[in-house]
Write a protein that holds these residues in place. Structure first.
Motif, PDB file in Angstrom:
ATOM      1  N   ASP A  16       0.833  -1.203   0.000  1.00 18.90           N
ATOM      2  CA  ASP A  16       0.000   0.000   0.000  1.00 18.90           C
ATOM      3  C   ASP A  16       0.869   1.255   0.000  1.00 18.90           C
ATOM      4  OD1 ASP A  16      -2.203  -1.687   0.121  1.00 18.90           O
ATOM      5  OD2 ASP A  16      -2.453  -1.466   2.280  1.00 18.90           O
ATOM      6  N   ARG A  36      -2.888  -0.774  -2.691  1.00 16.98           N
ATOM      7  CA  ARG A  36      -3.721   0.429  -2.653  1.00 16.98           C
ATOM      8  C   ARG A  36      -2.856   1.679  -2.752  1.00 16.98           C
ATOM      9  NH1 ARG A  36      -7.259   1.049   2.117  1.00 16.98           N
ATOM     10  NH2 ARG A  36      -8.320   2.511   0.747  1.00 16.98           N
ATOM     11  N   GLY A  37      -3.134   2.489  -3.789  1.00 16.72           N
ATOM     12  CA  GLY A  37      -2.413   3.740  -3.983  1.00 16.72           C
ATOM     13  C   GLY A  37      -0.959   3.590  -4.361  1.00 16.72           C
ATOM     14  N   ASN A  39       2.461   3.069  -6.661  1.00 14.44           N
ATOM     15  CA  ASN A  39       2.976   3.494  -7.953  1.00 14.44           C
ATOM     16  C   ASN A  39       3.570   2.265  -8.635  1.00 14.44           C
ATOM     17  OD1 ASN A  39       4.460   4.401 -10.128  1.00 14.44           O
ATOM     18  ND2 ASN A  39       5.553   5.996  -9.017  1.00 14.44           N
ATOM     19  N   GLU A  56      -6.811  -0.856  -5.635  1.00 13.84           N
ATOM     20  CA  GLU A  56      -7.597   0.377  -5.586  1.00 13.84           C
ATOM     21  C   GLU A  56      -6.683   1.603  -5.600  1.00 13.84           C
ATOM     22  OE1 GLU A  56     -10.783   2.665  -2.683  1.00 13.84           O
ATOM     23  OE2 GLU A  56     -10.266   0.585  -2.280  1.00 13.84           O
ATOM     24  N   GLY A  57      -6.898   2.465  -6.600  1.00 17.18           N
ATOM     25  CA  GLY A  57      -6.144   3.705  -6.698  1.00 17.18           C
ATOM     26  C   GLY A  57      -4.696   3.552  -7.130  1.00 17.18           C
ATOM     27  N   ASP A  59      -1.480   3.207  -9.574  1.00  9.63           N
ATOM     28  CA  ASP A  59      -1.121   3.761 -10.876  1.00  9.63           C
ATOM     29  C   ASP A  59      -0.352   2.699 -11.651  1.00  9.63           C
ATOM     30  OD1 ASP A  59      -0.289   5.156 -13.111  1.00  9.63           O
ATOM     31  OD2 ASP A  59       0.468   6.882 -11.995  1.00  9.63           O
ATOM     32  N   TRP A  75     -10.146  -3.130  -8.655  1.00 10.65           N
ATOM     33  CA  TRP A  75      -9.434  -2.192  -9.545  1.00 10.65           C
ATOM     34  C   TRP A  75     -10.067  -0.799  -9.490  1.00 10.65           C
ATOM     35  CZ3 TRP A  75      -5.180  -3.979 -12.231  1.00 10.65           C
ATOM     36  CH2 TRP A  75      -4.998  -5.365 -12.227  1.00 10.65           C
ATOM     37  N   HIS A  77     -10.733   2.889  -9.291  1.00 12.15           N
ATOM     38  CA  HIS A  77      -9.892   4.077  -9.459  1.00 12.15           C
ATOM     39  C   HIS A  77      -8.438   3.757  -9.831  1.00 12.15           C
ATOM     40  CE1 HIS A  77     -13.186   6.516  -8.106  1.00 12.15           C
ATOM     41  NE2 HIS A  77     -13.247   5.872  -6.953  1.00 12.15           N
ATOM     42  N   ALA A  78      -8.152   2.523 -10.240  1.00 16.07           N
ATOM     43  CA  ALA A  78      -6.796   2.200 -10.708  1.00 16.07           C
ATOM     44  C   ALA A  78      -6.571   2.897 -12.046  1.00 16.07           C
ATOM     45  CB  ALA A  78      -6.627   0.696 -10.859  1.00 16.07           C
ATOM     46  N   LYS A  79      -5.381   3.400 -12.247  1.00 17.13           N
ATOM     47  CA  LYS A  79      -5.027   4.093 -13.483  1.00 17.13           C
ATOM     48  C   LYS A  79      -4.311   3.094 -14.395  1.00 17.13           C
ATOM     49  CE  LYS A  79      -2.901   8.330 -15.128  1.00 17.13           C
ATOM     50  NZ  LYS A  79      -2.129   9.527 -14.744  1.00 17.13           N
TER      51      LYS A  79
END
Length: 86
Positions: A16, A36-37, A39, A56-57, A59, A75, A77-79
């Motif tokens: 995370d 989560r979140g 990079n 989630e979230g 990138d 997934w 808000h996953a970019k």
């Protein structure tokens, strides 16, 4: 980061908020793990096992997810811009 986790057994691991850009998770077992979140830009997740994983979230811009197995994964808000998903 460019870290190498190729073929690693990381089921249930917590990444995370981690910076894992360019990391190699090729054929890694990441079932029930959490990113989560995180990079994960340009990360290699080819043929990784991501069943039940939480991304989630995260990138995943330009990440390679080809052949990855990701049943019951989150997934939201996953970019995934320019990510390889085949």
């Amino acid at each position: 980061s460019g870290a190498n986790f190729e073929k690693a057994e990381l089921d249930g691991a917590r990444f995370d908020g981690a910076t894992c850009d360019g990391a190699n998770f090729h054929v890694a077992s990441l079932n029930d793990s959490s990113f989560r979140g995180a990079n994960l830009k340009k990360a290699m997740l080819k043929q990784a096992k991501l069943n039940g994983a939480n991304l989630e979230g995260a990138d995943l811009t330009e990440a390679d997810l080809s052949g990855a197995i990701a049943e019951r994964s989150c997934w939201i808000h996953a970019k995934l811009d320019h990510a390889m998903l085949k």
